[in-house]
Design an enzyme around this catalytic site. Structure first.
Site, PDB file in Angstrom:
ATOM      1  N   LYS A 128       0.810  -1.219   0.000  1.00  0.00           N
ATOM      2  CA  LYS A 128       0.000   0.000   0.000  1.00  0.00           C
ATOM      3  C   LYS A 128       0.852   1.282   0.000  1.00  0.00           C
ATOM      4  O   LYS A 128       2.058   1.231   0.257  1.00  0.00           O
ATOM      5  CB  LYS A 128      -0.926  -0.036   1.217  1.00  0.00           C
ATOM      6  CG  LYS A 128      -1.968  -1.173   1.160  1.00  0.00           C
ATOM      7  CD  LYS A 128      -2.890  -1.129   2.381  1.00  0.00           C
ATOM      8  CE  LYS A 128      -3.993  -2.154   2.298  1.00  0.00           C
ATOM      9  NZ  LYS A 128      -4.919  -2.051   3.465  1.00  0.00           N
ATOM     10  N   TYR A 140     -12.550  -2.101  -3.716  1.00  0.00           N
ATOM     11  CA  TYR A 140     -13.027  -2.204  -2.327  1.00  0.00           C
ATOM     12  C   TYR A 140     -14.550  -2.114  -2.229  1.00  0.00           C
ATOM     13  O   TYR A 140     -15.065  -1.774  -1.166  1.00  0.00           O
ATOM     14  CB  TYR A 140     -12.367  -1.123  -1.468  1.00  0.00           C
ATOM     15  CG  TYR A 140     -10.973  -1.474  -0.982  1.00  0.00           C
ATOM     16  CD1 TYR A 140     -10.765  -2.564  -0.124  1.00  0.00           C
ATOM     17  CD2 TYR A 140      -9.869  -0.720  -1.345  1.00  0.00           C
ATOM     18  CE1 TYR A 140      -9.498  -2.891   0.341  1.00  0.00           C
ATOM     19  CE2 TYR A 140      -8.586  -1.045  -0.876  1.00  0.00           C
ATOM     20  CZ  TYR A 140      -8.422  -2.132  -0.031  1.00  0.00           C
ATOM     21  OH  TYR A 140      -7.155  -2.458   0.432  1.00  0.00           O
ATOM     22  N   ASN A 194      -1.879   0.239   6.880  1.00  0.00           N
ATOM     23  CA  ASN A 194      -1.346  -1.010   7.433  1.00  0.00           C
ATOM     24  C   ASN A 194      -0.502  -1.791   6.431  1.00  0.00           C
ATOM     25  O   ASN A 194      -0.335  -2.994   6.535  1.00  0.00           O
ATOM     26  CB  ASN A 194      -2.491  -1.848   8.018  1.00  0.00           C
ATOM     27  CG  ASN A 194      -3.556  -2.127   6.986  1.00  0.00           C
ATOM     28  OD1 ASN A 194      -3.410  -1.804   5.809  1.00  0.00           O
ATOM     29  ND2 ASN A 194      -4.651  -2.748   7.411  1.00  0.00           N
ATOM     30  N   HIS A 226      -2.296  -5.363   1.591  1.00  0.00           N
ATOM     31  CA  HIS A 226      -3.601  -6.021   1.394  1.00  0.00           C
ATOM     32  C   HIS A 226      -3.339  -7.470   1.010  1.00  0.00           C
ATOM     33  O   HIS A 226      -2.393  -7.758   0.269  1.00  0.00           O
ATOM     34  CB  HIS A 226      -4.377  -5.357   0.250  1.00  0.00           C
ATOM     35  CG  HIS A 226      -5.541  -6.191  -0.229  1.00  0.00           C
ATOM     36  ND1 HIS A 226      -6.778  -6.120   0.360  1.00  0.00           N
ATOM     37  CD2 HIS A 226      -5.621  -7.161  -1.187  1.00  0.00           C
ATOM     38  CE1 HIS A 226      -7.583  -7.005  -0.231  1.00  0.00           C
ATOM     39  NE2 HIS A 226      -6.900  -7.648  -1.170  1.00  0.00           N
ATOM     40  N   GLU A 237      -9.711 -10.979  -7.493  1.00  0.00           N
ATOM     41  CA  GLU A 237      -8.785  -9.848  -7.319  1.00  0.00           C
ATOM     42  C   GLU A 237      -7.584  -9.963  -8.261  1.00  0.00           C
ATOM     43  O   GLU A 237      -7.090  -8.952  -8.767  1.00  0.00           O
ATOM     44  CB  GLU A 237      -8.333  -9.780  -5.862  1.00  0.00           C
ATOM     45  CG  GLU A 237      -9.472  -9.377  -4.930  1.00  0.00           C
ATOM     46  CD  GLU A 237      -9.062  -9.310  -3.455  1.00  0.00           C
ATOM     47  OE1 GLU A 237      -9.922  -8.952  -2.633  1.00  0.00           O
ATOM     48  OE2 GLU A 237      -7.894  -9.600  -3.129  1.00  0.00           O
TER      49      GLU A 237
HETATM   50  P1  ADP Z   1      -7.906  -6.553   5.840  1.00  0.00           P
HETATM   51  O1  ADP Z   1      -7.085  -5.636   4.957  1.00  0.00           O
HETATM   52  O2  ADP Z   1      -7.121  -7.040   7.019  1.00  0.00           O
HETATM   53  O3  ADP Z   1      -8.568  -7.672   5.068  1.00  0.00           O
HETATM   54  P2  ADP Z   1     -10.538  -5.251   5.900  1.00  0.00           P
HETATM   55  O4  ADP Z   1     -10.842  -6.024   4.664  1.00  0.00           O
HETATM   56  O5  ADP Z   1     -11.494  -5.354   7.044  1.00  0.00           O
HETATM   57  O6  ADP Z   1      -9.081  -5.651   6.474  1.00  0.00           O
HETATM   58  O7  ADP Z   1     -10.385  -3.713   5.558  1.00  0.00           O
HETATM   59  C1  ADP Z   1      -9.786  -3.297   4.348  1.00  0.00           C
HETATM   60  C2  ADP Z   1      -8.865  -2.142   4.642  1.00  0.00           C
HETATM   61  O8  ADP Z   1      -9.635  -1.028   5.084  1.00  0.00           O
HETATM   62  C3  ADP Z   1      -7.858  -2.371   5.781  1.00  0.00           C
HETATM   63  O9  ADP Z   1      -6.715  -3.106   5.399  1.00  0.00           O
HETATM   64  C4  ADP Z   1      -7.523  -0.938   6.173  1.00  0.00           C
HETATM   65  O10 ADP Z   1      -6.608  -0.331   5.268  1.00  0.00           O
HETATM   66  C5  ADP Z   1      -8.895  -0.267   6.045  1.00  0.00           C
HETATM   67  N1  ADP Z   1      -9.614  -0.294   7.315  1.00  0.00           N
HETATM   68  C6  ADP Z   1     -10.181  -1.374   7.929  1.00  0.00           C
HETATM   69  N2  ADP Z   1     -10.784  -1.048   9.088  1.00  0.00           N
HETATM   70  C7  ADP Z   1     -10.612   0.298   9.221  1.00  0.00           C
HETATM   71  C8  ADP Z   1     -10.992   1.263  10.214  1.00  0.00           C
HETATM   72  N3  ADP Z   1     -11.682   0.906  11.288  1.00  0.00           N
HETATM   73  N4  ADP Z   1     -10.635   2.546  10.006  1.00  0.00           N
HETATM   74  C9  ADP Z   1      -9.949   2.937   8.905  1.00  0.00           C
HETATM   75  N5  ADP Z   1      -9.553   2.072   7.933  1.00  0.00           N
HETATM   76  C10 ADP Z   1      -9.865   0.775   8.085  1.00  0.00           C
HETATM   77 MG    MG Z   2     -10.015  -7.603   3.588  1.00  0.00          MG
END
Ligand code: ADP
Ligand code: MG
Length: 140
Positions: free
Chosen positions: A11, A51, A114, A117, A128
């Site tokens: 990212k 997304y 974070n 992805h 994807e």
């Molecule tokens: P993951 O990437 O671990 O699969 P999710 O699919 O739940 O997590 O969420 C997609 C992305 O959205 C996350 O990796 C993060 O960048 C963002 N995200 C998730 N939860 C939050 C939150 N509470 N606040 C802000 N951004 C979030």
């Molecule tokens: Mg996810």
């Protein structure tokens, strides 16, 4: 255990800090092979479409904004049980909850920024991968 493929994205927070090589080392040391890789600047339309499962979430607009804020590196990772294995290598969504030795623990900044992805199921991995790569772009 079958050899599987999963979609990974390094990212914008990670490309900004020049740690793409460090992240690739986590994948390779963790038993995954990078069988396709390219660096892109996503458009808002790309991010929104990618997304769209999160379209109803409060963080959706901010997430799409962030994912277009700088280059990303999209990758196909291959290995045994690659979808689950990559989720283990990545660590929990919120770096504050991520286990020691994971990418997000080592490099993630916060729940949004974070660093990586990874697909969450083989079905979503196939979708994807097809979103970003044509067959000829996955040399293996
Ligand atoms: P993951 O990437 O671990 O699969 P999710 O699919 O739940 O997590 O969420 C997609 C992305 O959205 C996350 O990796 C993060 O960048 C963002 N995200 C998730 N939860 C939050 C939150 N509470 N606040 C802000 N951004 C979030
Ligand atoms: Mg996810």
């Amino acid at each position: 255990m079958a050899v599987e493929r999963t979609l990974s994205i390094i990212k914008p927070d990670a490309t900004a800090r020049n740690v793409t090589g460090k992240i690739n080392a986590f994948f390779e040391d963790g038993g995954l092979r990078i069988v396709a890789q390219k660096r892109l600047l996503l458009t808002k339309e790309h991010a929104q479409k990618f997304y769209d499962v999160h379209a109803q979430r409060a963080f959706y607009d901010e997430l799409c904004e962030y994912m277009t804020s700088g280059p990303v590196v999209v990758q196909v990772l291959e290995g045994e049980n690659a979808v689950l294995r990559n989720r283990e290598i990545m660590g929990a969504t919120n770096p504050a909850n991520a286990a020691e030795g994971t990418v997000r623990k080592a490099l993630g900044l916060n729940v949004q920024e974070n660093s990586v992805h990874g697909s969450d199921s083989p079905e979503n991995a196939a979708k994807e991968i097809a979103f970003f790569f044509s067959g000829i772009e996955i040399p293996g």
